[in-house]
Design an enzyme around this catalytic site. Structure first.
Site, PDB file in Angstrom:
ATOM      1  N   CYS A   1       0.818  -1.220   0.000  1.00  0.00           N
ATOM      2  CA  CYS A   1       0.000   0.000   0.000  1.00  0.00           C
ATOM      3  C   CYS A   1       0.848   1.265   0.000  1.00  0.00           C
ATOM      4  CB  CYS A   1      -0.937   0.006   1.202  1.00  0.00           C
ATOM      5  SG  CYS A   1      -2.099  -1.375   1.221  1.00  0.00           S
TER       6      CYS A   1
ATOM      7  N   HIS B   1      -9.049   3.581  -1.730  1.00  0.00           N
ATOM      8  CA  HIS B   1      -7.634   3.237  -1.524  1.00  0.00           C
ATOM      9  C   HIS B   1      -7.130   2.498  -2.755  1.00  0.00           C
ATOM     10  CE1 HIS B   1      -3.951   1.741   0.004  1.00  0.00           C
ATOM     11  NE2 HIS B   1      -4.389   0.772   0.782  1.00  0.00           N
TER      12      HIS B   1
ATOM     13  N   CYS C   1       0.267   2.241   6.482  1.00  0.00           N
ATOM     14  CA  CYS C   1       0.543   0.852   6.868  1.00  0.00           C
ATOM     15  C   CYS C   1       0.669   0.007   5.606  1.00  0.00           C
ATOM     16  CB  CYS C   1      -0.559   0.313   7.775  1.00  0.00           C
ATOM     17  SG  CYS C   1      -2.219   0.332   7.065  1.00  0.00           S
TER      18      CYS C   1
END
Length: 390
Positions: A90, A346, A376
């Site tokens: 991510c 996201h 994260c």
């Protein structure tokens, strides 16, 4: 050491899975942000030394070096522009920013575009994984890993539920945080707060051609009751789809340059890179690492959390930013002031430069100075980037 500056940062508005951006090839979607940076800054495309592009699911239409293909699809960048595609899960395009800044700070390059792309509609999450189902060990477990982490099935979802238990959050805490994400995103959208960061994308709809300029995932009718009514993702858990980041299509980018490049090209920077940090910790609870990465970043920068004016903490799951707030003692009013991934989406490899675009423009709009971004990442890794608005 040379200072690294952000001249501009942009993003596309998010598209929901199977939604308004699903008809756009990810290579072309990535090229939109690259071209926007050239057009908005007026910089000579031939002066770009490199493009560093984050992408998590490097399969199908995002395989075969999607960063390089985006350069070739660009309207402005010449074919002589190099590119590389990176995967730090991510945090891929946040790492792209840090690699770009490191190249500039080292003096080896003067102008680098950090960027990211993810079409989660066309290249579903997990497309790159080859599952080994023997004994339910999942895709990660080599014999060496199994020896060190016996019987553990690594999962970001499980890590998020572990954070809930460790920090004592309730389902109501998560639901209220999710509602607040939508509330802030609605307010920002209605106020035009995203206008200066969003790159319009022309799309085909049943009604004809349109410009995609509004984040599609925002629930403008969200209420605490509607969020609380979404079913749990696990029978004994607390997390639902409503308290998780939304699957999203999008691209983003930031132009990072040296001070000499600013002078040579007559550019005015939006921000200075103040600190670059990346840390790694427990790969099981994994999503908790931004807490400790933030501690290290602040220490290295000689700053305290109260010195930071705005925070962007990726809302992978609601307990992540909630735990970050609890650990750091940060002011909730400074967190994700225009909403986060629960409302805005996201897009995995694009989220790092997406959050940076929002942070840079939010600081400028509010006349604030310091911003901190953290993400994260799978495997227990976290990036922290601190910037100073100019």
């Amino acid at each position: 050491m040379t200072t690294a500056y952000i001249v501009d940062a942009v993003r596309t508005a998010g598209g929901r899975r199977g939604g308004r951006l699903a008809g756009v090839h990810p290579v072309d979607l990535a090229a939109k942000s690259l071209d926007a940076l050239i057009e908005r800054t007026g910089v000579d495309p031939a002066a770009i030394d490199d493009v560093v592009m984050g992408c998590v699911s490097q399969a199908g239409e995002q395989s075969m070096q999607v960063g390089r293909n985006a350069v070739l699809a660009s309207k402005h960048l010449p074919q002589s522009t190099p590119a590389v595609t990176i995967d730090r899960q991510c945090g891929s395009s946040q790492q792209a920013i840090q690699f770009a800044a490191q190249a500039v700070m080292s003096g080896t390059q003067d102008a680098v575009i950090a960027s990211g792309v993810e079409s989660m509609s066309r290249v579903p999450m997990g497309s790159t994984a080859t599952f080994h189902m023997k004994e339910g060990l999942g895709m990660y477990k080599s014999p060496g890993l199994e020896e060190k982490y016996p019987g553990i099935m690594w999962s970001q979802f499980m890590g998020a539920e572990m954070i809930v238990q460790k920090h004592g959050f309730t389902k109501d805490d998560l639901d209220r945080f999710a509602l607040e994400s939508h509330r802030k995103a609605i307010e920002a959208t209605n106020a035009g707060a995203f206008k200066n960061e969003i790159v319009p994308v022309r799309i085909e709809t049943p009604e004809g051609e349109e410009w995609h300029t509004v984040d599609e995932g925002i629930r403008f009718d969200a209420t605490l009751e509607s969020i609380a009514s979404v079913k749990l993702l696990s029978e004994k858990g607390t997390i639902t789809a409503a308290t998780s980041s939304q699957i999203c299509d999008g691209s983003s980018g930031a132009l990072v340059v040296s001070e000499q490049f600013l002078k040579d090209h007559g550019l005015t920077p939006m921000a200075r890179i103040h600190n670059l940090t990346v840390t790694a910790g427990d790969p099981v609870i994994m999503l908790e690492e931004p807490l400790f990465a933030t501690d290290k970043a602040l220490q290295r920068a000689g700053m305290k959390i109260d010195d930071i004016d705005l925070y962007e903490v990726n809302e992978a799951f609601a307990p992540v930013p909630l735990a970050w707030l609890k650990h750091t003692g940060a002011d909730p009013e400074k967190l994700n002031v225009n909403g986060g991934a629960i409302a805005l989406g996201h897009p995995l490899g694009a989220s790092g430069t997406k959050l940076m675009a929002t942070l840079v423009h939010a600081l400028k709009a509010r006349g604030k100075k310091y911003g901190l971004q953290t993400m994260c990442e799978g495997g227990g890794v976290a990036n922290v980037t601190i910037i100073e608005s100019l």
